[in-house]
Design a protein around this motif. Structure first.
Motif, PDB file in Angstrom:
ATOM      1  N   LEU A 104     -45.472 -51.916  30.393  1.00 23.64           N
ATOM      2  CA  LEU A 104     -45.622 -53.351  30.149  1.00 23.64           C
ATOM      3  C   LEU A 104     -44.724 -53.803  29.010  1.00 23.64           C
ATOM      4  CD1 LEU A 104     -49.487 -53.768  30.547  1.00 23.64           C
ATOM      5  CD2 LEU A 104     -47.692 -54.284  32.203  1.00 23.64           C
ATOM      6  N   LEU A 105     -45.035 -53.383  27.779  1.00 22.13           N
ATOM      7  CA  LEU A 105     -44.275 -53.818  26.613  1.00 22.13           C
ATOM      8  C   LEU A 105     -43.823 -52.610  25.820  1.00 22.13           C
ATOM      9  CD1 LEU A 105     -43.241 -55.848  24.480  1.00 22.13           C
ATOM     10  CD2 LEU A 105     -45.547 -55.843  23.498  1.00 22.13           C
ATOM     11  N   GLY A 106     -42.510 -52.539  25.602  1.00 18.91           N
ATOM     12  CA  GLY A 106     -41.952 -51.497  24.764  1.00 18.91           C
ATOM     13  C   GLY A 106     -41.342 -52.099  23.519  1.00 18.91           C
ATOM     14  N   ARG A 107     -41.607 -51.435  22.371  1.00 21.45           N
ATOM     15  CA  ARG A 107     -41.092 -51.934  21.100  1.00 21.45           C
ATOM     16  C   ARG A 107     -40.628 -50.762  20.263  1.00 21.45           C
ATOM     17  NH1 ARG A 107     -41.057 -52.260  15.229  1.00 21.45           N
ATOM     18  NH2 ARG A 107     -41.486 -54.401  14.595  1.00 21.45           N
ATOM     19  N   VAL A 108     -39.333 -50.739  19.956  1.00 19.29           N
ATOM     20  CA  VAL A 108     -38.773 -49.709  19.098  1.00 19.29           C
ATOM     21  C   VAL A 108     -37.854 -50.381  18.091  1.00 19.29           C
ATOM     22  CG1 VAL A 108     -38.928 -47.828  20.786  1.00 19.29           C
ATOM     23  CG2 VAL A 108     -36.898 -49.301  20.735  1.00 19.29           C
ATOM     24  N   GLY A 109     -37.367 -49.578  17.156  1.00 23.98           N
ATOM     25  CA  GLY A 109     -36.486 -50.122  16.141  1.00 23.98           C
ATOM     26  C   GLY A 109     -35.028 -50.104  16.538  1.00 23.98           C
ATOM     27  N   PHE A 110     -34.572 -48.956  17.068  1.00 22.57           N
ATOM     28  CA  PHE A 110     -33.154 -48.796  17.374  1.00 22.57           C
ATOM     29  C   PHE A 110     -33.018 -48.050  18.691  1.00 22.57           C
ATOM     30  CE2 PHE A 110     -33.784 -48.960  12.856  1.00 22.57           C
ATOM     31  CZ  PHE A 110     -32.848 -49.888  12.434  1.00 22.57           C
ATOM     32  N   VAL A 111     -32.090 -48.525  19.523  1.00 22.06           N
ATOM     33  CA  VAL A 111     -31.823 -47.890  20.815  1.00 22.06           C
ATOM     34  C   VAL A 111     -30.335 -47.579  20.879  1.00 22.06           C
ATOM     35  CG1 VAL A 111     -31.815 -48.157  23.305  1.00 22.06           C
ATOM     36  CG2 VAL A 111     -33.732 -49.056  21.970  1.00 22.06           C
ATOM     37  N   ASP A 112     -30.040 -46.324  21.122  1.00 21.64           N
ATOM     38  CA  ASP A 112     -28.669 -45.891  21.355  1.00 21.64           C
ATOM     39  C   ASP A 112     -28.651 -45.200  22.709  1.00 21.64           C
ATOM     40  OD1 ASP A 112     -26.052 -45.221  21.201  1.00 21.64           O
ATOM     41  OD2 ASP A 112     -26.190 -44.079  19.339  1.00 21.64           O
ATOM     42  N   GLY A 113     -28.772 -46.030  23.763  1.00 23.10           N
ATOM     43  CA  GLY A 113     -28.891 -45.498  25.110  1.00 23.10           C
ATOM     44  C   GLY A 113     -29.432 -46.567  26.035  1.00 23.10           C
ATOM     45  N   ALA A 114     -30.761 -46.499  26.345  1.00 23.04           N
ATOM     46  CA  ALA A 114     -31.337 -47.456  27.281  1.00 23.04           C
ATOM     47  C   ALA A 114     -32.781 -47.753  26.903  1.00 23.04           C
ATOM     48  CB  ALA A 114     -31.274 -46.922  28.713  1.00 23.04           C
ATOM     49  N   GLN A 115     -33.163 -49.011  27.146  1.00 22.86           N
ATOM     50  CA  GLN A 115     -34.553 -49.448  26.992  1.00 22.86           C
ATOM     51  C   GLN A 115     -34.949 -50.179  28.260  1.00 22.86           C
ATOM     52  OE1 GLN A 115     -35.457 -52.527  24.031  1.00 22.86           O
ATOM     53  NE2 GLN A 115     -37.408 -51.531  23.564  1.00 22.86           N
ATOM     54  N   VAL A 116     -36.024 -49.708  28.908  1.00 23.39           N
ATOM     55  CA  VAL A 116     -36.443 -50.253  30.194  1.00 23.39           C
ATOM     56  C   VAL A 116     -37.926 -50.560  30.117  1.00 23.39           C
ATOM     57  CG1 VAL A 116     -36.579 -49.883  32.679  1.00 23.39           C
ATOM     58  CG2 VAL A 116     -34.678 -48.890  31.378  1.00 23.39           C
ATOM     59  N   GLY A 117     -38.300 -51.758  30.558  1.00 28.09           N
ATOM     60  CA  GLY A 117     -39.704 -52.126  30.581  1.00 28.09           C
ATOM     61  C   GLY A 117     -39.878 -53.526  31.115  1.00 28.09           C
ATOM     62  N   LEU A 118     -41.145 -53.868  31.420  1.00 28.44           N
ATOM     63  CA  LEU A 118     -41.404 -55.229  31.868  1.00 28.44           C
ATOM     64  C   LEU A 118     -40.996 -56.203  30.772  1.00 28.44           C
ATOM     65  CD1 LEU A 118     -42.625 -56.792  34.274  1.00 28.44           C
ATOM     66  CD2 LEU A 118     -44.803 -56.803  33.034  1.00 28.44           C
ATOM     67  N   PHE A 119     -41.423 -55.921  29.537  1.00 32.76           N
ATOM     68  CA  PHE A 119     -40.974 -56.660  28.360  1.00 32.76           C
ATOM     69  C   PHE A 119     -40.375 -55.645  27.386  1.00 32.76           C
ATOM     70  CE2 PHE A 119     -44.451 -59.097  30.169  1.00 32.76           C
ATOM     71  CZ  PHE A 119     -43.898 -60.373  30.255  1.00 32.76           C
ATOM     72  N   SER A 120     -39.128 -55.863  26.991  1.00 30.10           N
ATOM     73  CA  SER A 120     -38.408 -54.929  26.139  1.00 30.10           C
ATOM     74  C   SER A 120     -38.036 -55.614  24.839  1.00 30.10           C
ATOM     75  CB  SER A 120     -37.138 -54.421  26.843  1.00 30.10           C
ATOM     76  OG  SER A 120     -37.453 -53.786  28.059  1.00 30.10           O
ATOM     77  N   TRP A 121     -38.362 -54.917  23.730  1.00 36.71           N
ATOM     78  CA  TRP A 121     -38.083 -55.500  22.421  1.00 36.71           C
ATOM     79  C   TRP A 121     -37.512 -54.418  21.514  1.00 36.71           C
ATOM     80  CZ3 TRP A 121     -42.366 -56.964  18.367  1.00 36.71           C
ATOM     81  CH2 TRP A 121     -41.745 -57.496  17.218  1.00 36.71           C
ATOM     82  N   THR A 122     -36.321 -54.700  20.993  1.00 41.60           N
ATOM     83  CA  THR A 122     -35.701 -53.852  19.979  1.00 41.60           C
ATOM     84  C   THR A 122     -35.645 -54.646  18.689  1.00 41.60           C
ATOM     85  OG1 THR A 122     -34.345 -52.706  21.634  1.00 41.60           O
ATOM     86  CG2 THR A 122     -33.650 -52.547  19.348  1.00 41.60           C
ATOM     87  N   SER A 123     -36.374 -54.187  17.670  1.00 38.21           N
ATOM     88  CA  SER A 123     -36.450 -54.939  16.426  1.00 38.21           C
ATOM     89  C   SER A 123     -35.222 -54.720  15.547  1.00 38.21           C
ATOM     90  CB  SER A 123     -37.707 -54.546  15.646  1.00 38.21           C
ATOM     91  OG  SER A 123     -37.683 -53.161  15.332  1.00 38.21           O
ATOM     92  N   GLY A 124     -34.447 -53.678  15.807  1.00 36.08           N
ATOM     93  CA  GLY A 124     -33.227 -53.416  15.061  1.00 36.08           C
ATOM     94  C   GLY A 124     -32.017 -53.619  15.955  1.00 36.08           C
ATOM     95  N   ASP A 125     -31.168 -52.598  15.998  1.00 33.07           N
ATOM     96  CA  ASP A 125     -29.919 -52.691  16.743  1.00 33.07           C
ATOM     97  C   ASP A 125     -30.031 -51.990  18.088  1.00 33.07           C
ATOM     98  OD1 ASP A 125     -28.816 -54.008  14.564  1.00 33.07           O
ATOM     99  OD2 ASP A 125     -28.114 -52.134  13.652  1.00 33.07           O
ATOM    100  N   ARG A 127     -27.547 -50.412  21.191  1.00 35.33           N
ATOM    101  CA  ARG A 127     -26.228 -50.044  21.691  1.00 35.33           C
ATOM    102  C   ARG A 127     -26.441 -49.316  22.996  1.00 35.33           C
ATOM    103  NH1 ARG A 127     -21.893 -47.345  17.828  1.00 35.33           N
ATOM    104  NH2 ARG A 127     -23.375 -45.613  17.787  1.00 35.33           N
ATOM    105  N   GLY A 128     -26.142 -50.027  24.085  1.00 40.67           N
ATOM    106  CA  GLY A 128     -26.371 -49.463  25.410  1.00 40.67           C
ATOM    107  C   GLY A 128     -26.853 -50.536  26.370  1.00 40.67           C
ATOM    108  N   VAL A 129     -28.008 -50.271  27.026  1.00 38.34           N
ATOM    109  CA  VAL A 129     -28.531 -51.152  28.069  1.00 38.34           C
ATOM    110  C   VAL A 129     -29.983 -51.469  27.770  1.00 38.34           C
ATOM    111  CG1 VAL A 129     -28.962 -51.423  30.536  1.00 38.34           C
ATOM    112  CG2 VAL A 129     -26.948 -50.153  29.761  1.00 38.34           C
ATOM    113  N   GLN A 130     -30.335 -52.738  27.928  1.00 38.03           N
ATOM    114  CA  GLN A 130     -31.727 -53.179  27.808  1.00 38.03           C
ATOM    115  C   GLN A 130     -32.100 -53.925  29.081  1.00 38.03           C
ATOM    116  OE1 GLN A 130     -32.826 -56.477  25.142  1.00 38.03           O
ATOM    117  NE2 GLN A 130     -34.360 -55.137  24.213  1.00 38.03           N
ATOM    118  N   LEU A 131     -33.138 -53.448  29.772  1.00 41.89           N
ATOM    119  CA  LEU A 131     -33.568 -54.027  31.042  1.00 41.89           C
ATOM    120  C   LEU A 131     -35.008 -54.474  30.944  1.00 41.89           C
ATOM    121  CD1 LEU A 131     -32.119 -51.335  33.494  1.00 41.89           C
ATOM    122  CD2 LEU A 131     -31.004 -53.417  32.704  1.00 41.89           C
TER     123      LEU A 131
END
Length: 466
Positions: A104-125, A127-131
């Protein structure tokens, strides 16, 4: 914290994620400075990844300043979430990871790759793909931000922001911002801003802005049904084009500009430098004509209505004709048309030359004519400004008629015309030279007007610009 306490904080029971949830706090918790130094000094260990470059001054978006990754930032290669904080990073919301997967909801600080979820939230930086259906990056974004509904970037975005409905960028976009409905950018766009309905750029767009309605300062191409620009450099194409200042070319149906450095091509160009004139003329191709002439710097268009007559087709052999000594009956016709042309600059005051081409459709005032009945014209005109709003003109050229159905009957002849233009709105007339100052001269101290500069911005200039 004791192991029992860690297990008590785990929200799920008897599932694979339970084990990860129990272990993650210990794995993800920041280590002490001494432990960090020992780990960095271990043989064969690569140095830690440094923080990404910080934003330029004033580049941060609204709200809190996004987190910056440093040596104390917790890291784990994979993060799993149901709905944050029911996740493996429950006690480490600023986790740095390569892969974040959320139901449902994903929340992390930094992504260097991919973030996938119904709702995706990166609170920092990122670099890659957010879906996701909705995707949010609070820090820098480099790569692809893809959302089925809403995409939001609160710091500089370098790459592509693609949203099914709405795209939003609080600062600069370098690359492309594309949305199904609308985009808004609060800073500059270097690349492409495209939407199905509305684009709004509060900064400078260097590249292309394309949507049904475009609003922004553009250095490049602005194309849509309605285009509004404070300052345009390049090409503006639309049904309605509005630009306070344009250095380039406007192409549309209605073009409005306050400061034109270039040309405006449209059915109704309305630049400040130009005017609207009423034209009345008679010609060999169409007997009587009245038209509105919309002029820009050098180009103009004429929307006209005319009256004409031609011999009526004889339906019976016993109807008298010219051979029988009587004139054939004539049928009155109307004509509507459009002409487009260009004024040819001359150094002769009050005299101007122009050339245009036009197309007209003719029809009977009563009933209907079968098939086609068109007139095509090309002419050269010369006009002389007798007064500020009065310019008689003569023209010469040729015309071609296309009539009939099926096999067309082609005719034509020379086009000669004589007419007059009456100024309705001449923008240049608003600028006038100041009155010449009075000076003391002559015998006995008599007052007389001293010679002033030649008035070139008044009546004569507006006549030449027509």
């Amino acid at each position: 914290m004791s192991p029992r306490a860690r297990r008590a904080r785990c929200p799920l029971q008897a599932a694979p994620i339970l084990a990860a949830c129990a272990v993650a706090p210990a794995v993800l918790a920041p280590r002490s400075a001494s432990a960090q130094q020992l780990a960095e000094a271990a043989p064969g260990r690569a140095p830690p990844r440094s923080a990404w470059p910080s934003d330029p001054p004033g580049a941060g978006g609204a709200g809190e300043e996004p987190a910056r990754r440093g040596p104390e930032t917790p890291y784990f290669p994979v993060n799993l979430s149901l709905i944050f904080p029911l996740s493996t990073n429950a006690t480490a919301p600023d986790l740095a990871t390569h892969l974040d997967l959320a139901l449902l909801l994903g929340r992390v600080g930094f992504v260097d790759g991919a973030q996938v979820g119904l709702f995706s939230w990166t609170s920092g930086d990122l670099r890659g793909v957010q879906l996701g259906v909705a995707s949010v990056v609070s820090g820098r974004a480099e790569g692809l931000q893809l959302a089925g509904g809403f995409a939001f970037a609160d710091a500089p975005l370098a790459g592509v922001q693609l949203a099914g409905l709405f795209g939003w960028a609080s600062t600069t976009v370098t690359g492309a911002q594309i949305a199904g409905v609308a985009n808004q950018t609060y800073a500059d766009v270097d690349g492409l801003q495209a939407a199905g309905a509305v684009n709004v750029a509060r900064g400078q767009v260097t590249g292309v802005q394309a949507a049904g309605i475009n609003i922004g300062r553009v250095d490049g191409l602005q194309i849509g049904a309605i285009n509004v620009s404070q300052e345009q450099r390049g090409l503006q194409i639309g049904i309605i084009n509005v630009a306070r200042k344009i250095d380039g070319l406007q192409i549309g149906v209605i073009n409005v500009t306050d400061n034109l450095k270039g040309e405006s091509l449209g059915l109704i160009p309305l630049p400040r430098e130009g005017g609207i004139r009423l034209a009345l003329w008679g010609s060999t191709g169409l007997h009587g004509n009245v038209g509105l002439k919309f002029s820009s710097r050098y180009a103009y268009t004429i929307l006209s209505f005319g009256l004409h007559s031609e011999p009526r087709a004889l339906e019976a052999p016993d109807v008298p004709n010219v051979d029988g000594g009587r004139a054939a009956e004539r049928e009155p016709l109307y004509a509507v048309g459009l002409a487009m042309g260009s004024r040819l600059p001359l150094d002769v005051e009050d005299l101007s030359l122009s050339a245009d081409v036009g197309a007209y459709h003719r029809g009977p005032l009563q009933g209907s004519l079968p098939g086609r009945n068109e007139v095509l014209k090309a002419r050269v005109s010369a006009s002389y400004a007798l007064a500020e709003r009065l310019s008689p003109f003569v023209c010469a050229g040729g015309y071609v008629t296309l009539r009939g159905e099926g096999a067309l009957e082609v005719g034509g002849g020379p086009e000669l015309c004589l007419g007059v233009e009456l100024g309705l709105l001449d923008a240049a007339r608003r600028v006038r030279a100041p009155a010449a100052p009075a000076a003391l001269a002559g015998r006995g101290g008599a007052l007389r007007a001293s010679p002033g500069p030649a008035r070139t911005t008044g009546a004569s200039s507006s006549r030449r610009g027509s």
